[in-house]
Motif scaffolding. Structure first.
Motif, short mmCIF file in Angstrom:
data_model
loop_
_atom_site.label_atom_id
_atom_site.label_comp_id
_atom_site.label_asym_id
_atom_site.label_seq_id
_atom_site.Cartn_x
_atom_site.Cartn_y
_atom_site.Cartn_z
N TRP A 13 -21.30 -4.14 -5.85
CA TRP A 13 -20.52 -3.78 -4.68
C TRP A 13 -19.07 -4.23 -4.79
CZ3 TRP A 13 -21.72 0.01 -1.78
CH2 TRP A 13 -23.05 0.35 -1.58
N SER A 14 -18.83 -5.27 -5.57
CA SER A 14 -17.45 -5.68 -5.85
C SER A 14 -16.73 -4.61 -6.65
CB SER A 14 -17.43 -7.00 -6.62
OG SER A 14 -17.98 -8.05 -5.85
N LEU A 15 -17.41 -4.09 -7.67
CA LEU A 15 -16.80 -3.04 -8.49
C LEU A 15 -16.57 -1.77 -7.69
CD1 LEU A 15 -18.79 -3.49 -11.83
CD2 LEU A 15 -16.44 -4.19 -11.36
N LEU A 16 -17.51 -1.43 -6.81
CA LEU A 16 -17.34 -0.24 -5.98
C LEU A 16 -16.19 -0.43 -5.00
CD1 LEU A 16 -21.07 0.73 -5.30
CD2 LEU A 16 -19.40 1.94 -6.73
N ALA A 17 -16.04 -1.64 -4.46
CA ALA A 17 -14.92 -1.91 -3.55
C ALA A 17 -13.59 -1.81 -4.28
CB ALA A 17 -15.08 -3.30 -2.94
N ILE A 18 -13.56 -2.31 -5.53
CA ILE A 18 -12.35 -2.22 -6.34
C ILE A 18 -12.01 -0.76 -6.64
CG2 ILE A 18 -11.39 -2.70 -8.64
CD1 ILE A 18 -12.94 -5.37 -8.52
N LEU A 19 -13.04 0.02 -6.99
CA LEU A 19 -12.82 1.43 -7.28
C LEU A 19 -12.27 2.16 -6.05
CD1 LEU A 19 -13.08 3.88 -9.15
CD2 LEU A 19 -15.45 4.13 -8.36
N ALA A 20 -12.90 1.94 -4.90
CA ALA A 20 -12.46 2.60 -3.67
C ALA A 20 -11.04 2.17 -3.28
CB ALA A 20 -13.44 2.30 -2.54
N GLY A 21 -10.77 0.88 -3.37
CA GLY A 21 -9.45 0.37 -3.02
C GLY A 21 -8.37 0.89 -3.95
N THR A 22 -8.71 1.00 -5.23
CA THR A 22 -7.76 1.52 -6.21
C THR A 22 -7.45 2.99 -5.95
OG1 THR A 22 -8.53 -0.04 -7.91
CG2 THR A 22 -7.35 1.91 -8.67
N LEU A 23 -8.49 3.79 -5.76
CA LEU A 23 -8.29 5.21 -5.51
C LEU A 23 -7.48 5.44 -4.24
CD1 LEU A 23 -11.84 6.59 -6.40
CD2 LEU A 23 -9.76 6.68 -7.80
N PHE A 24 -7.72 4.63 -3.23
CA PHE A 24 -7.03 4.78 -1.95
C PHE A 24 -5.58 4.29 -2.03
CE2 PHE A 24 -5.87 3.11 2.28
CZ PHE A 24 -6.02 4.27 3.04
N GLY A 25 -5.38 3.05 -2.47
CA GLY A 25 -4.04 2.46 -2.47
C GLY A 25 -3.08 3.12 -3.44
N THR A 26 -3.58 3.53 -4.61
CA THR A 26 -2.71 4.15 -5.62
C THR A 26 -2.18 5.49 -5.14
OG1 THR A 26 -4.12 3.09 -7.28
CG2 THR A 26 -2.53 4.68 -8.08
N PHE A 27 -2.93 6.15 -4.27
CA PHE A 27 -2.52 7.44 -3.71
C PHE A 27 -1.13 7.33 -3.08
CE2 PHE A 27 -2.24 10.32 -0.07
CZ PHE A 27 -2.62 11.53 -0.62
N PHE A 28 -0.86 6.25 -2.36
CA PHE A 28 0.41 6.10 -1.66
C PHE A 28 1.55 5.78 -2.62
CE2 PHE A 28 -2.93 5.34 1.41
CZ PHE A 28 -2.51 6.08 2.49
N MET A 29 1.31 4.83 -3.54
CA MET A 29 2.40 4.45 -4.44
C MET A 29 2.78 5.61 -5.36
SD MET A 29 1.34 4.00 -7.87
CE MET A 29 2.31 2.69 -8.56
N ALA A 30 1.81 6.42 -5.77
CA ALA A 30 2.10 7.51 -6.69
C ALA A 30 2.95 8.60 -6.05
CB ALA A 30 0.80 8.11 -7.23
N PHE A 31 2.81 8.80 -4.75
CA PHE A 31 3.63 9.80 -4.09
C PHE A 31 5.10 9.38 -4.02
CE2 PHE A 31 0.01 12.25 -2.22
CZ PHE A 31 0.48 13.51 -2.61
N HIS A 32 5.36 8.07 -4.07
CA HIS A 32 6.75 7.62 -4.11
C HIS A 32 7.41 7.98 -5.43
CE1 HIS A 32 6.86 5.26 -0.39
NE2 HIS A 32 5.66 4.81 -0.69
N SER A 33 6.62 8.15 -6.47
CA SER A 33 7.16 8.39 -7.80
C SER A 33 8.00 9.66 -7.86
CB SER A 33 6.02 8.47 -8.83
OG SER A 33 6.50 8.48 -10.14
N ALA A 34 7.57 10.69 -7.13
CA ALA A 34 8.29 11.98 -7.15
C ALA A 34 9.65 11.89 -6.50
CB ALA A 34 7.45 13.05 -6.46
N GLN A 35 9.89 10.86 -5.70
CA GLN A 35 11.17 10.71 -5.04
C GLN A 35 12.29 10.38 -6.03
OE1 GLN A 35 10.10 7.57 -2.33
NE2 GLN A 35 9.38 8.99 -0.74
N GLY A 36 11.94 9.66 -7.10
CA GLY A 36 12.95 9.25 -8.07
C GLY A 36 13.69 10.40 -8.74
N PRO A 37 12.97 11.34 -9.39
CA PRO A 37 13.66 12.45 -10.04
C PRO A 37 14.41 13.34 -9.05
CG PRO A 37 11.40 12.26 -10.84
CD PRO A 37 11.53 11.35 -9.67
N GLN A 38 13.89 13.52 -7.86
CA GLN A 38 14.53 14.41 -6.90
C GLN A 38 15.80 13.81 -6.30
OE1 GLN A 38 13.40 17.55 -6.68
NE2 GLN A 38 11.93 16.85 -8.22
#
Length: 489
Positions: free
Chosen positions: A65-90
């Motif tokens: 359940w620790s690994l599943l929590a890490i997987l879920a948290g990673t998939l969720f949290g990374t979603f937000f930071m990755a969308f900031h990435s497109a702001q740089g080139p634009q």
């Protein structure tokens, strides 16, 4: 769609990057889109990330359940930071200066202060671990190695953007080899306690605590992201920029946090987790001396991410100074602010006690809370309200169209943050009434994100976006020429 462009007139002096918070003109755009993958992979592939994977195990959760929590948290949290990435080139701008349209010319200091605190705090933690790792392997005084690690990171950060990308790419290749072997050893040879893989052993509080810390940790990278994509040409697609950033960061995070969970679970009950000792002992299960090799390589990873923090800290400091007094972002200014950032981290590392490392999770929570409502406001503004249309020149004008204090962003942020407080759970510091009623489960991230986002969207309905776009067309008509003229000055 092209993903690279060759620079016509890259602004540098003696190989050192000169640009900082200023706009990067199209003639200086360069680099390959896939470079974002290894950069964000390696940024997460270091010991500080490994330590994030301990929360569930140390609060009574089992391995599965620790690994599943890490997987879920990673998939969720990374979603937000990755969308900031497109702001740089634009936009051709680093991340934190982009907060001015939402918070105002001076109002953006609200989040910049916490951003700088994060950079400094992580540098203290990273350099302590680097010094400990090298000292445990080759001997010598730990503080001397902390100084050496700081100086090495300072050099990388001073040379700048291109060297940071280059170093992270080559470290990624080496990491896959060394930590690949290490991971096989950990999975095959260390023992797990009874019930480690029992899916019936679910406990809500450890699961939610692990999920929250992981998601918050990934969201905390949002303040860095455009810093390392702003030299890419704006013809790169948003989706590809997102995928390269998301994939690199998520894989690196899950890998290291998962290792942290496995290593912590292998310890006897009541034994404190020592990241340096655990890596050393587990590595030596392959052959005597491999643990030392792993610690040396881990130290290199820590040095590289410390360079990222110095680089981002410098940009944040320059932005803050510019809020009070207009400043020319020259090479000397960049060098001075990087050196100050390095010195503050070094002093903190040299005077810190073991209690700093023991309270790393609390530090993570305290700082990361501040970026949850910020990322909501910034992303809603960029993708929904203004849809990527900003007047670049106006961002650098104290009394431009974005104002000195932008009430919509500030109020949304403060209310979003205030709504999170009853849900906070920082062990030994503060437990909110709702978190206490939930048995210690911290679900504040699920409160701050939607509250700040919805409020900002509602408040922004009164914005005259069409007028702003007309101003942008006029204001930025000579943007490229002005940027190149500054480069020749």
């Amino acid at each position: 769609m092209a993903t690279t462009t060759e620079p016509v007139a890259r602004r540098s002096t003696g190989g050192l990057e000169v640009r900082s918070i200023d706009y990067v003109p199209l003639s200086e755009r360069h680099g390959k889109l896939w470079h974002l993958g290894p950069l964000w992979f390696m940024s997460n592939a270091q010991i500080a990330t490994l330590a994030v994977g301990l929360v569930s195990i140390t609060t009574g959760g089992n391995v599965i359940w620790s690994l599943l929590a890490i997987l879920a948290g990673t998939l969720f949290g990374t979603f937000f930071m990755a969308f900031h990435s497109a702001q740089g080139p634009q936009l051709g701008l680093p991340q934190m200066i982009q907060s001015r349209p939402q918070f105002g010319y001076i109002g953006a200091l609200l989040v910049w202060l916490f951003a700088y605190l994060q950079y400094a705090g992580f540098n203290v933690f990273n350099t302590i671990l680097a010094g400990q790792g090298v000292a445990a392997t080759v001997g010598g005084n730990q503080n001397i190695w902390i100084v050496i690690a700081t100086v090495a990171a300072l050099i990388i950060a001073l040379v700048g953007y291109d060297l940071i990308h280059y170093v992270e790419r080559w470290l990624t290749y080496a990491f896959i080899v060394f930590f690949g072997l290490f991971t096989i050893v950990v999975i095959a040879k260390i023992g797990m306690p009874a019930g480690a893989w029992d899916v019936g052993g679910f406990k809500a509080t450890p699961f939610l605590a692990q999920f929250g810390v992981v998601a918050g940790y990934q969201i905390s990278w949002a303040i860095y992201v455009s810093d390392y994509s702003r030299y890419l040409h704006p013809d790169v697609t948003v989706s590809k920029t997102f995928y390269w950033t998301y994939g690199g960061s998520a894989i690196g995070a899950f890998w290291l946090m998962g290792l942290g969970t496995l290593l912590a679970a292998s310890l006897k009950a009541g034994t404190l987790f020592d990241p340096i000792g655990s890596i050393h002992d587990a590595g030596n299960l392959l052959f005597n001396g491999f643990g030392g090799i792993m610690l040396i390589f881990a130290a290199l990873g820590l040095i590289s991410v410390t360079a990222l923090n110095m680089y981002g800290g410098s940009l944040t400091m320059i932005s803050g100074i510019d809020s009070f007094k207009s400043i020319r972002p020259t090479l000397s200014v960049r060098a001075v602010t990087i050196t100050i950032t390095a010195a503050l981290g070094l002093i903190g590392a040299l005077v810190s006690s073991a209690s700093f490392l023991a309270n790393f999770t609390n530090f993570l929570l305290l700082v990361l809370y501040f970026f949850i409502p910020w990322t909501s406001v910034n992303l809603v503004d960029y993708y929904i309200v203004r849809r990527g249309h900003y007047a670049i020149e106006e961002i650098f004008k104290p009394h431009g169209i974005y104002g000195v204090f932008a009430w919509r962003g500030i109020v949304s942020y403060l209310i979003g943050f205030a709504c999170m407080i009853p849900f906070f759970n920082v062990a030994g510091f503060y437990t909110g009434p709702v978190a206490n009623a939930l048995g210690g489960a911290d679900i504040s991230i699920f409160i701050g994100l939607p509250v700040a986002a919805i409020l900002y969207y509602v408040f922004s309905r009164s914005l005259d976006v069409e007028h702003e776009r007309a101003v942008a067309v006029q204001s930025d008509a000579n943007l490229e020429q002005l940027a190149m003229a500054h480069a020749r000055d």
